[in-house]
Write a protein that holds these residues in place. Structure first.
Motif, mmCIF file in Angstrom:
data_model
loop_
_atom_site.group_PDB
_atom_site.id
_atom_site.type_symbol
_atom_site.label_atom_id
_atom_site.label_comp_id
_atom_site.label_asym_id
_atom_site.label_seq_id
_atom_site.Cartn_x
_atom_site.Cartn_y
_atom_site.Cartn_z
ATOM 1 N N GLU A 110 0.460 -1.776 -0.628
ATOM 2 C CA GLU A 110 0.456 -0.358 0.239
ATOM 3 C C GLU A 110 0.592 1.219 -0.011
ATOM 4 O OE1 GLU A 110 -3.056 2.117 3.250
ATOM 5 O OE2 GLU A 110 -2.746 0.362 2.976
ATOM 6 N N VAL A 111 1.748 1.424 0.637
ATOM 7 C CA VAL A 111 2.873 2.999 0.308
ATOM 8 C C VAL A 111 4.028 1.716 0.038
ATOM 9 C CG1 VAL A 111 4.193 3.797 2.126
ATOM 10 C CG2 VAL A 111 2.186 2.792 3.247
ATOM 11 N N THR A 112 4.646 2.747 -1.430
ATOM 12 C CA THR A 112 5.531 2.431 -2.068
ATOM 13 C C THR A 112 6.652 3.629 -2.109
ATOM 14 O OG1 THR A 112 4.561 2.850 -3.849
ATOM 15 C CG2 THR A 112 4.240 0.431 -2.774
ATOM 16 N N ARG A 113 7.737 3.270 -2.151
ATOM 17 C CA ARG A 113 8.293 4.364 -2.589
ATOM 18 C C ARG A 113 9.618 4.186 -2.801
ATOM 19 N NH1 ARG A 113 7.031 5.169 3.389
ATOM 20 N NH2 ARG A 113 6.247 7.407 3.739
ATOM 21 N N SER A 114 10.611 5.341 -3.565
ATOM 22 C CA SER A 114 11.587 4.740 -3.805
ATOM 23 C C SER A 114 12.864 4.361 -3.650
ATOM 24 C CB SER A 114 12.424 5.773 -5.429
ATOM 25 O OG SER A 114 12.717 6.847 -4.601
#
Length: 163
Positions: free
Chosen positions: A29-33
């Motif tokens: 649900e929470v994604t970041r590079s």
């Protein structure tokens, strides 16, 4: 297919999952590079939470926490564990016999000495630690967590404890 080809293919299948970080797996649900994670986390936090490292034994201030409250993921603030499930395992890492419902997920973690079960936040994929089948009742499980992956929010509204 040659014997060399079979061996190379088998080695690649074994090593590839171990080389992939949670950040590359996606589906959370929470994604970041990787750059975004590096910007928000210290080097030590990144190593544990995104590269599946392990903090030094007895290094976390969360080991001493006994007050009522909730342990949260540093990567996304999701509530993971509550104090009433925490116990002194003697391992040097914060240990719990059960997570909150729908807070963590697990996956096999193959290594030189066998396969362990990795525990990660099911919302952002941050590596938390491992679960073992040598804990106390009522579950018989020991969620052995890296305190550096979490923070503690006391029930009474007191000061947050950063792991």
């Amino acid at each position: 297919m040659s014997r060399r080809g079979i061996l190379a293919g088998g080695a690649a299948m074994f090593l590839l999952p171990a080389c992939m970080s949670n950040a590359e797996e996606g589906g959370f649900e929470v994604t970041r590079s990787a750059d975004q994670w590096r910007e928000m986390l210290s080097d030590a936090e990144y190593d544990v939470m995104r590269e599946e490292g392990t903090e030094a034994r007895n290094s976390s201030p969360l080991n001493a926490v006994k007050a009522p409250g909730t342990f949260h993921c540093k990567g996304c603030d999701q509530a993971l564990f509550v104090t009433r499930t925490k116990f002194e395992s003697g391992t040097g890492w914060p240990s719990f016999y059960a997570p909150l419902e729908n807070a963590v997920a697990t996956k096999p973690d193959p290594g030189l000495f066998g396969t362990r079960t990795e525990v990660h936040c099911d919302r952002c994929g941050s590596h938390l630690g491992h679960v073992f089948e040598d804990g106390p009742e009522p579950t018989g499980l020991r969620y052995c967590m890296n305190g550096i992956s979490m923070y503690f929010e006391p029930e009474d509204g007191g000061a947050r404890v950063i792991g």
